[in-house]
Design a protein around this motif. Structure first.
Motif, mmCIF file in Angstrom:
data_model
loop_
_atom_site.group_PDB
_atom_site.id
_atom_site.type_symbol
_atom_site.label_atom_id
_atom_site.label_comp_id
_atom_site.label_asym_id
_atom_site.label_seq_id
_atom_site.Cartn_x
_atom_site.Cartn_y
_atom_site.Cartn_z
ATOM 1 N N LEU A 37 0.823 -1.211 0.000
ATOM 2 C CA LEU A 37 0.000 0.000 0.000
ATOM 3 C C LEU A 37 0.858 1.263 0.000
ATOM 4 O O LEU A 37 0.496 2.270 -0.602
ATOM 5 N N ASN A 38 2.007 1.194 0.672
ATOM 6 C CA ASN A 38 2.910 2.340 0.704
ATOM 7 C C ASN A 38 3.535 2.578 -0.670
ATOM 8 O O ASN A 38 3.653 3.713 -1.130
ATOM 9 N N ALA A 39 3.920 1.484 -1.329
ATOM 10 C CA ALA A 39 4.534 1.606 -2.655
ATOM 11 C C ALA A 39 3.546 2.147 -3.682
ATOM 12 O O ALA A 39 3.926 2.866 -4.610
ATOM 13 N N LYS A 40 2.269 1.825 -3.508
ATOM 14 C CA LYS A 40 1.236 2.290 -4.438
ATOM 15 C C LYS A 40 0.713 3.677 -4.068
ATOM 16 O O LYS A 40 -0.147 4.214 -4.764
ATOM 17 N N GLY A 41 1.213 4.235 -2.971
ATOM 18 C CA GLY A 41 0.796 5.572 -2.570
ATOM 19 C C GLY A 41 -0.551 5.620 -1.883
ATOM 20 O O GLY A 41 -1.096 6.707 -1.657
ATOM 21 N N MET A 42 -1.091 4.445 -1.504
ATOM 22 C CA MET A 42 -2.420 4.408 -0.908
ATOM 23 C C MET A 42 -2.437 5.036 0.484
ATOM 24 O O MET A 42 -3.403 5.702 0.865
ATOM 25 N N ASP A 74 -5.597 -2.035 -6.589
ATOM 26 C CA ASP A 74 -4.927 -1.451 -5.419
ATOM 27 C C ASP A 74 -5.951 -1.049 -4.361
ATOM 28 O O ASP A 74 -5.727 -1.251 -3.163
ATOM 29 N N VAL A 75 -7.077 -0.506 -4.815
ATOM 30 C CA VAL A 75 -8.165 -0.164 -3.892
ATOM 31 C C VAL A 75 -8.725 -1.434 -3.267
ATOM 32 O O VAL A 75 -9.013 -1.479 -2.061
ATOM 33 N N ALA A 76 -8.850 -2.484 -4.079
ATOM 34 C CA ALA A 76 -9.374 -3.763 -3.586
ATOM 35 C C ALA A 76 -8.464 -4.331 -2.491
ATOM 36 O O ALA A 76 -8.941 -4.822 -1.460
ATOM 37 N N ILE A 77 -7.154 -4.239 -2.697
ATOM 38 C CA ILE A 77 -6.212 -4.761 -1.702
ATOM 39 C C ILE A 77 -6.240 -3.918 -0.434
ATOM 40 O O ILE A 77 -6.111 -4.439 0.680
ATOM 41 N N ALA A 78 -6.441 -2.604 -0.584
ATOM 42 C CA ALA A 78 -6.589 -1.746 0.598
ATOM 43 C C ALA A 78 -7.829 -2.149 1.402
ATOM 44 O O ALA A 78 -7.799 -2.190 2.639
ATOM 45 N N ILE A 79 -8.911 -2.467 0.697
ATOM 46 C CA ILE A 79 -10.142 -2.906 1.362
ATOM 47 C C ILE A 79 -9.922 -4.259 2.039
ATOM 48 O O ILE A 79 -10.390 -4.503 3.156
ATOM 49 N N ILE A 80 -9.182 -5.152 1.374
ATOM 50 C CA ILE A 80 -8.865 -6.463 1.964
ATOM 51 C C ILE A 80 -8.075 -6.275 3.255
ATOM 52 O O ILE A 80 -8.317 -6.965 4.255
ATOM 53 N N PHE A 81 -7.127 -5.341 3.248
ATOM 54 C CA PHE A 81 -6.327 -5.058 4.436
ATOM 55 C C PHE A 81 -7.217 -4.579 5.587
ATOM 56 O O PHE A 81 -7.106 -5.057 6.725
ATOM 57 N N PHE A 82 -8.114 -3.651 5.280
ATOM 58 C CA PHE A 82 -9.031 -3.127 6.299
ATOM 59 C C PHE A 82 -9.939 -4.234 6.834
ATOM 60 O O PHE A 82 -10.136 -4.367 8.050
#
Length: 415
Positions: free
Chosen positions: A83-88, A222-230
């Motif tokens: 997430l950091n590498a993608k700027g999320m 990338d948004v999907a992976i951020a949601i998975i993390f949450f």
């Protein structure tokens, strides 16, 4: 003779961390060396037979704890690295924080962000995400170090109020000594102590800072992976409370879903890039944890922790709890709390709440006293054992105020 030798090894390991800047020896390598040597000495002293089997069982138990932590750290840090590498993370910061803010206000905002985040997820995740915030602001070295210290204290403070935030809080709750409603009251002293530290740190902090502009583009995956993390963070809490599922299993499940989503959304070449984020995890952090926990396991094996519980019982519980919290800055608070619970001290509700706050927050007094501190030390180059010591007076004052307020509220409402 053996016990003296082993304690000397533990002291040498501590000194190797303190004087890392002088010796230029990586603290991960030195602590791992002393941790391994201590267990080799235990086996050599045990010889053959039943005693050797007991030492082997203790080592296996210690290694199981370490492996669990390693896998948990690896899965958490992989998410954060991606997430950091993608700027999320930077994008999230720009959504939450204003583009320009005074340094004083930033300190208070970051402190309470870390406090709230750590109440709902583990300290390691809260620390990694909070430290990720710092990369989005243009801070000088001294201010970045001060902010990192503030994050460590805030993360450890936030975890004491909920059973999802700190292992020691969960242990005391499961032992039946405190109730959820009583633990929630700890959020007040935790918040006051964090606010006090933020104010102390911001007294000489002037000027404004701005966030670094985000030029990175991100995709739907990338948004999907951020949601998975949450969702993984939320499910970690829910499944642990309802079914007792270890957090490491839930996070590994979340990580596997991340890889599956990456596989369906990207080509094979791009999927390999996702797997590369595991390699970005700094194994120095993991090796440092390994060395520290080997040493703590050795101290537990030779009965040092049991000796501490005997000393605990010699004094007034309110004083013992305060000192125990300070002691958790040197000895991991989980085995320390486990040893105290095994000793079954007779305490009333305010005293149990005082112990919960003390062992949860006291580890902040030294940078090696908590998982949050160890992670921060590996991520922020300016933060070392020696540089952290200059903040001890402010940390001790904030810890003391929080502990005193805990006792006042506990005796006022729960006695």
């Amino acid at each position: 003779m053996l016990y003296t030798f082993l304690i000397i090894l533990a002291v040498l390991a501590l000194l190797s961390i303190i004087f890392e800047e002088v010796t230029h020896l990586n603290k991960a390598k030195t602590t791992l060396f002393f941790g391994c040597v201590s267990w080799l000495a235990l086996f050599m002293h045990a010889g053959d037979g039943e005693h050797s089997k007991l030492v082997a069982e203790s080592l296996n138990e210690n290694l199981l704890e370490i492996a669990t932590l390693w896998l948990f750290l690896m899965s958490t840090m992989t998410f954060v690295a991606y997430l950091n590498a993608k700027g999320m993370i930077q994008i999230m910061v720009q959504k939450i924080f204003p583009q320009r803010v005074t340094v004083r206000m930033l300190m208070i905002q970051v402190a309470f962000f870390s406090l709230l985040l750590s109440a709902f997820c583990d300290n390691v995740t809260a620390t990694l995400v909070s430290l990720g915030l710092l990369t989005t602001f243009k801070l000088d070295k001294q201010m970045r170090r001060r902010m990192a210290v503030l994050i460590i204290f805030a993360v450890n403070s936030g975890g004491v109020a909920l059973i999802t935030g700190d292992v020691t809080t969960l242990m005391i709750f499961l032992s039946g000594h405190v109730h959820i409603s009583e633990l929630l009251a700890l959020f007040v002293p935790a918040s006051v102590s964090v606010l006090l530290l933020a104010v102390l740190f911001s007294m000489n902090a002037n000027g404004e800072v701005s966030t670094s502009p985000i030029k990175r583009s991100y995709q739907k995956v990338d948004v999907a992976i951020a949601i998975i993390f949450f969702c993984t963070i939320i499910m970690t809490m829910v499944l642990n409370v309802l079914f007792g599922i270890p957090p490491v299993l839930t996070f590994l499940s979340g990580l596997s879903i991340m890889f599956l989503v990456g596989h369906t959304a990207r080509s094979d070449k791009e999927e390999i890039k996702i797997l590369e984020y595991i390699r970005q995890v700094e194994y120095d952090t993991l090796l440092f944890f390994l060395g520290i926990l080997l040493l703590v396991g050795m101290l537990k094996e030779i009965g040092t922790l049991n000796m501490l519980t005997e000393v605990y019982a010699m004094f007034d519980p309110n004083i013992s709890n305060f000192v125990t919290g300070m002691g958790s800055a040197l000895i991991d608070n989980v085995p320390l709390t486990a040893a105290l619970l095994k000793a079954e001290p007779v305490l009333n509700t305010p005293e149990w709440l005082g112990l919960t706050y003390a062992v949860g927050v006291g580890g902040s007094l030294l940078v090696i006293g908590s998982a949050s501190g160890i992670v921060a030390m590996s991520k922020v180059k300016e933060l070392t054992f020696v540089s952290y010591l200059k903040y001890v007076p402010s940390l001790l004052l904030s810890y003391s105020v929080g502990y005193a307020l805990t006792l006042f509220m506990a005796y006022e409402f729960f006695n």
